[in-house]
Design a protein around this motif. Structure first.
Motif, PDB file in Angstrom:
ATOM      1  N   ALA A 141       0.832  -1.206   0.000  1.00 26.67           N
ATOM      2  CA  ALA A 141       0.000   0.000   0.000  1.00 26.67           C
ATOM      3  C   ALA A 141       0.866   1.255   0.000  1.00 26.67           C
ATOM      4  O   ALA A 141       0.655   2.179  -0.792  1.00 26.67           O
ATOM      5  CB  ALA A 141      -0.936  -0.005   1.207  1.00 26.67           C
ATOM      6  N   ALA A 150       1.230   3.533  -3.520  1.00 28.58           N
ATOM      7  CA  ALA A 150       0.544   4.817  -3.423  1.00 28.58           C
ATOM      8  C   ALA A 150       1.388   5.986  -3.903  1.00 28.58           C
ATOM      9  O   ALA A 150       0.871   7.068  -4.150  1.00 28.58           O
ATOM     10  CB  ALA A 150       0.111   5.054  -1.979  1.00 28.58           C
ATOM     11  N   ALA A 199      -2.020  10.049  -2.850  1.00 26.69           N
ATOM     12  CA  ALA A 199      -0.914   9.353  -2.193  1.00 26.69           C
ATOM     13  C   ALA A 199      -1.223   9.127  -0.715  1.00 26.69           C
ATOM     14  O   ALA A 199      -0.889   8.086  -0.144  1.00 26.69           O
ATOM     15  CB  ALA A 199       0.380  10.148  -2.343  1.00 26.69           C
ATOM     16  N   LEU A 200      -1.890  10.093  -0.110  1.00 28.26           N
ATOM     17  CA  LEU A 200      -2.211   9.967   1.312  1.00 28.26           C
ATOM     18  C   LEU A 200      -3.276   8.904   1.570  1.00 28.26           C
ATOM     19  O   LEU A 200      -3.270   8.279   2.623  1.00 28.26           O
ATOM     20  CB  LEU A 200      -2.639  11.322   1.872  1.00 28.26           C
ATOM     21  N   TYR A 201      -4.201   8.672   0.605  1.00 21.03           N
ATOM     22  CA  TYR A 201      -5.163   7.584   0.769  1.00 21.03           C
ATOM     23  C   TYR A 201      -4.405   6.272   1.034  1.00 21.03           C
ATOM     24  O   TYR A 201      -4.730   5.530   1.944  1.00 21.03           O
ATOM     25  CB  TYR A 201      -6.016   7.381  -0.494  1.00 21.03           C
ATOM     26  N   GLY A 202      -3.416   5.993   0.181  1.00 24.79           N
ATOM     27  CA  GLY A 202      -2.637   4.764   0.340  1.00 24.79           C
ATOM     28  C   GLY A 202      -1.894   4.724   1.656  1.00 24.79           C
ATOM     29  O   GLY A 202      -1.821   3.686   2.322  1.00 24.79           O
ATOM     30  N   LEU A 203      -1.336   5.869   2.057  1.00 20.24           N
ATOM     31  CA  LEU A 203      -0.572   5.913   3.309  1.00 20.24           C
ATOM     32  C   LEU A 203      -1.470   5.694   4.512  1.00 20.24           C
ATOM     33  O   LEU A 203      -1.086   4.998   5.462  1.00 20.24           O
ATOM     34  CB  LEU A 203       0.110   7.271   3.454  1.00 20.24           C
ATOM     35  N   PHE A 209      -4.087   3.958   4.584  1.00 25.34           N
ATOM     36  CA  PHE A 209      -4.380   2.532   4.661  1.00 25.34           C
ATOM     37  C   PHE A 209      -3.191   1.732   5.178  1.00 25.34           C
ATOM     38  O   PHE A 209      -3.362   0.759   5.906  1.00 25.34           O
ATOM     39  CB  PHE A 209      -4.860   1.993   3.317  1.00 25.34           C
ATOM     40  N   GLY A 216      -4.310  -3.865   1.249  1.00 23.68           N
ATOM     41  CA  GLY A 216      -3.171  -3.023   0.875  1.00 23.68           C
ATOM     42  C   GLY A 216      -3.033  -2.877  -0.629  1.00 23.68           C
ATOM     43  O   GLY A 216      -2.769  -1.784  -1.140  1.00 23.68           O
ATOM     44  N   SER A 272      -4.523   4.215  -6.482  1.00 21.45           N
ATOM     45  CA  SER A 272      -4.043   5.586  -6.642  1.00 21.45           C
ATOM     46  C   SER A 272      -2.964   5.701  -7.718  1.00 21.45           C
ATOM     47  O   SER A 272      -2.475   6.793  -7.990  1.00 21.45           O
ATOM     48  CB  SER A 272      -3.518   6.117  -5.306  1.00 21.45           C
TER      49      SER A 272
END
Lengths: 84, 84, 84, 84, 84
Positions: free
Chosen positions: A22, A26, A70-74, A76, B20, B27
């Motif tokens: 993730a 991201a 990018a923050l969505y992935g982070l 998660f 993940g 994204s």
């Protein structure tokens, strides 16, 4: 019961892998996108310097939207690592 | 019965990995796409400033559609993590 | 109890794989993006040398944003390797 | 106790896979980025030869930033292989 | 004891997979990048033939940097296969 503990440890490992996936993925797309965005802004401003303020404003709006992805992935990755 | 518990723990781990992967991959494309979209908008507006309002409106419509794609992946990641 | 140690070792392996994935992926997108960004800056400055200062300033702002994305992935890789 | 040795061997294998993934992925993005960067520099210099020094300076600054990204992945691959 | 041999064979397999991943991925990005670089050089030289020497020099500097990235991955693949 011991076995249960075992596989929970295994699940833990897979969770960690998910965290890495993730967090890594991201930044792939946004990395390309941000580079393109800022590159085009620089190209545009050097051509029409009188539009500099306008272009810079739009650039920062765009950066905000792309960073958000990018923050969505982070978020998660953090969720996987510390909450779940 | 113990074995069942074991394998459920393992499935749990794979679910986390799926979470993940979904959150990360979702994204990648939108990140590239949004960067391109905003970059081209900036390029166009600096060239024809009189079309600025039109271009900005279209930019935000585009952002909405691209962000929607990223949110599909996120909704699935949340679904995997908390509902399933 | 021995088995527990076993699978913890396995989980450890998956964590290491996650570390590698996070650290590797995090430089894919920013690598392309930074190259594009600096390439466009060079193209723009050679065309309008009088805009050099402006373009260079924007270039370094852009580099900072793109590098930040790469560092998100690295921070997670470090987190996975040493903290979790 | 034998089993412990077994799974440690397995974890070792996963760690090695992580090493390969990190080292491989880390050169994907920078590879594209560096190619674009130098390509654009060449295009720019052949068009405005009088800006050659400026463009070359920026090119090497850019190469340094992009190579740094590739080295992040390599450092992690070395870390995984020899330290962890 | 037989089990030990088994899992060592498994770890060996994962190591080999890592070798393939490292060597394969390491040529994806540089492959695209080198193609772009040489393509742009040819485009530039045909346009300004009098700049041929300059462009060729820069092209070989660029090729060296991009090839270096591909070699990082190859060195790791060799390391994984023969040393670790």
């Amino acid at each position: 019961m011991e076995m249960l503990a075992l596989l929970q440890a295994d699940a833990e490992g897979l969770k960690m892998l998910g965290t890495g996936v993730a967090a890594g993925l991201a930044s792939v797309g946004p990395g390309v996108g941000l580079g393109y965005l800022v590159g085009k802004t620089i190209e545009s401003i050097t051509r029409q310097p009188e539009m500099g303020g306008e272009a810079r404003t739009l650039m920062f709006i765009g950066i905000a939207f792309v960073e958000a992805l990018a923050l969505y992935g982070l978020v998660f990755a953090i969720l996987l690592a510390f909450v779940l």
